[in-house]
Design a protein around this motif. Structure first.
Motif, short mmCIF file in Angstrom:
data_model
loop_
_atom_site.label_atom_id
_atom_site.label_comp_id
_atom_site.label_asym_id
_atom_site.label_seq_id
_atom_site.Cartn_x
_atom_site.Cartn_y
_atom_site.Cartn_z
N LEU A 1 -32.18 50.15 57.16
CA LEU A 1 -32.41 51.59 57.04
C LEU A 1 -32.36 52.09 55.61
O LEU A 1 -32.53 53.30 55.39
N PHE B 1 -35.13 54.51 54.15
CA PHE B 1 -35.34 55.82 54.76
C PHE B 1 -34.41 56.85 54.14
O PHE B 1 -33.29 56.55 53.73
N ARG B 2 -34.88 58.09 54.11
CA ARG B 2 -34.12 59.20 53.55
C ARG B 2 -34.26 60.42 54.45
O ARG B 2 -35.28 60.60 55.12
N GLU C 1 -34.54 63.17 57.10
CA GLU C 1 -34.85 63.19 58.52
C GLU C 1 -35.35 61.85 59.02
O GLU C 1 -35.09 61.46 60.17
N HIS C 2 -36.06 61.11 58.16
CA HIS C 2 -36.53 59.78 58.57
C HIS C 2 -35.34 58.84 58.81
O HIS C 2 -35.37 58.03 59.74
N TYR C 3 -34.30 58.98 58.00
CA TYR C 3 -33.11 58.15 58.21
C TYR C 3 -32.42 58.53 59.52
O TYR C 3 -32.00 57.66 60.29
N ARG D 1 -33.78 59.87 62.12
CA ARG D 1 -34.60 59.42 63.24
C ARG D 1 -34.43 57.91 63.46
O ARG D 1 -34.32 57.45 64.61
N ALA D 2 -34.41 57.13 62.40
CA ALA D 2 -34.22 55.68 62.53
C ALA D 2 -32.86 55.37 63.15
O ALA D 2 -32.74 54.44 63.96
N TRP E 1 -37.06 61.20 69.64
CA TRP E 1 -37.88 61.14 68.42
C TRP E 1 -37.62 62.33 67.49
O TRP E 1 -37.52 62.17 66.28
N ASP E 2 -37.50 63.51 68.04
CA ASP E 2 -37.30 64.71 67.21
C ASP E 2 -35.88 65.24 67.24
O ASP E 2 -35.58 66.26 66.60
#
Length: 386
Positions: A209, A212-213, A215-217, A219-220, A366-367
């Motif tokens: 991970l 990723f930063r 919101e992407h982090y 979400r992951a 997902w969100d």
């Protein structure tokens, strides 16, 4: 000086809201209408399907690596609560991993010893009963008009003997030895990967991970947690259902005095991990053993026990234990089983349902934690007009 002073902002009014979708010159105008947008979406779908097909091809080409990797991930997810509990009590990761693996190996070893003991203890009687039953069936079948003659039987025996002594059978035996070697290699790789997943799973995931930063982090992280949760729930739920099935059929076989009751119950437990097909195969094998050893009436009682246990599983255990963890419609499960069996055979059928459940679980977070992807959100009913 007014020439260089501030100017009034100019307001430009567009003729209509769809001007951004229009084009004045070909060929751009061909892609701006409805059919052009449909063509763009079709090209995008073709690209996605091609990428998915390439991934499946790579997975099928590297099954010696991908299958142990996926199985190790599933087993590690199943053991995650035990590892989390031991880490929370201050047990080092290495010691917790060794304890988990030793307990698992000990249980499997004890189960294997019980199977070998039961088969060795009852094999002579079962073999004699099977031979006697086969002779009775052959004597009864000789009176049928379509039963083969003695010359035909001799020809078949000669053909089988020729095949067993031919080069084709020898090449098949060599291929079988190669399959056994591949299985041993895959099993060793599975145990090794499982050890590292149990010991360093959280650190390995955090390493993946790093790119990723924001919101992407987040979400992951949600995707990883949901994957472990769904896979673990699937394995534990299936194991619970399989254990209840095996115990129920074991009790029925013991009451009916069917030989090899314990090995058959273990077989029921193992085959329960193959949806739909496993229970049927296990029931057929149990009925055949009862037919050979105890006769037709006893075999019919065994079939009744198997049907009763399967009804208990389908109407009570599956909805309670599996429905909460899978949350998949029966139609989706059937399609997943068909696709998995077509792509990967029996193992594909076993892995298709949990993989589909993981995919749907990822969509559900997902969100947000309880916020599915936009396209998968349920629509609210419109309020009535007063």
């Amino acid at each position: 000086m007014a020439l260089f002073g501030p100017r009034e902002p100019r307001v430009i009014r567009l003729p209509n809201a769809s001007v951004g979708l229009r084009a004045d010159r070909a060929p751009w105008s061909l892609w701006a209408d409805g059919f052009g947008r449909l063509a763009i979406r079709s090209i995008q779908a073709i690209v996605v399907v091609a990428i998915a097909a390439g991934i499946i091809f790579v997975i099928q080409s590297l099954t010696l690596v991908t299958i142990p990797l996926v199985l190790a991930l599933i087993f590690a997810s199943a053991f995650a609560p035990a590892m989390r509990w031991m880490r929370g009590r201050g047990v080092p990761s290495v010691l917790a991993t060794l304890i988990t693996l030793l307990v698992t190996v000990s249980l499997l070893g004890l189960l294997g010893w019980l199977i070998v003991w039961a088969v060795r203890d009852q094999w002579d009687d079962l073999a004699a009963q099977a031979q006697d039953g086969f002779q009775k069936a052959a004597a009864w079948a000789q009176d049928l008009p379509f039963f083969p003659t003695a010359d035909q039987l001799d020809d078949w025996v000669a053909q089988i003997t020729d095949f067993l002594t031919s080069a084709q059978f020898g090449s098949g035996a060599i291929a079988g030895v190669g399959a056994v070697a591949s299985f041993i290699t895959g099993f060793v790789l599975l145990v090794t990967i499982l050890f590292f997943f149990l010991k360093d799973g959280p650190q390995m995931w955090e390493f993946l991970l790093r790119p990723f930063r924001g919101e992407h982090y987040a979400r992951a992280r949600r995707v990883g947690d949901k994957t472990v949760s769904v896979l673990g729930s699937y394995v534990r739920g299936t194991a619970a259902v399989a254990a209840v099935d095996a115990i129920g059929i074991l009790i029925g076989l013991l009451i009916l005095q069917v030989p090899l009751a314990l090995p058959l119950a273990v077989l029921v437990f193992v085959l329960a991990f193959i949806p739909i097909v496993g229970a049927t195969v296990a029931g057929i094998l149990a009925a055949l053993v009862a037919l050979v050893s105890n006769g037709l009436v006893n075999a019919l009682f065994v079939v009744g026990v198997v049907v009763l246990v399967n009804q208990l599983e389908g109407n009570f255990l599956q909805p309670v234990l599996m429905g909460r963890s899978m949350k998949l419609h029966a139609f989706v499960i059937l399609v997943a089983l068909t696709v998995g069996a077509a792509l990967g055979g029996v193992l594909g059928a076993i892995l298709a349902v949990p993989i589909t459940a993981v995919a749907w679980g990822v969509v559900q977070v997902w969100d947000g934690v309880d916020l599915p992807a936009r396209w998968a959100r349920a629509k609210r009913a419109p309020e009535p007009v007063r």
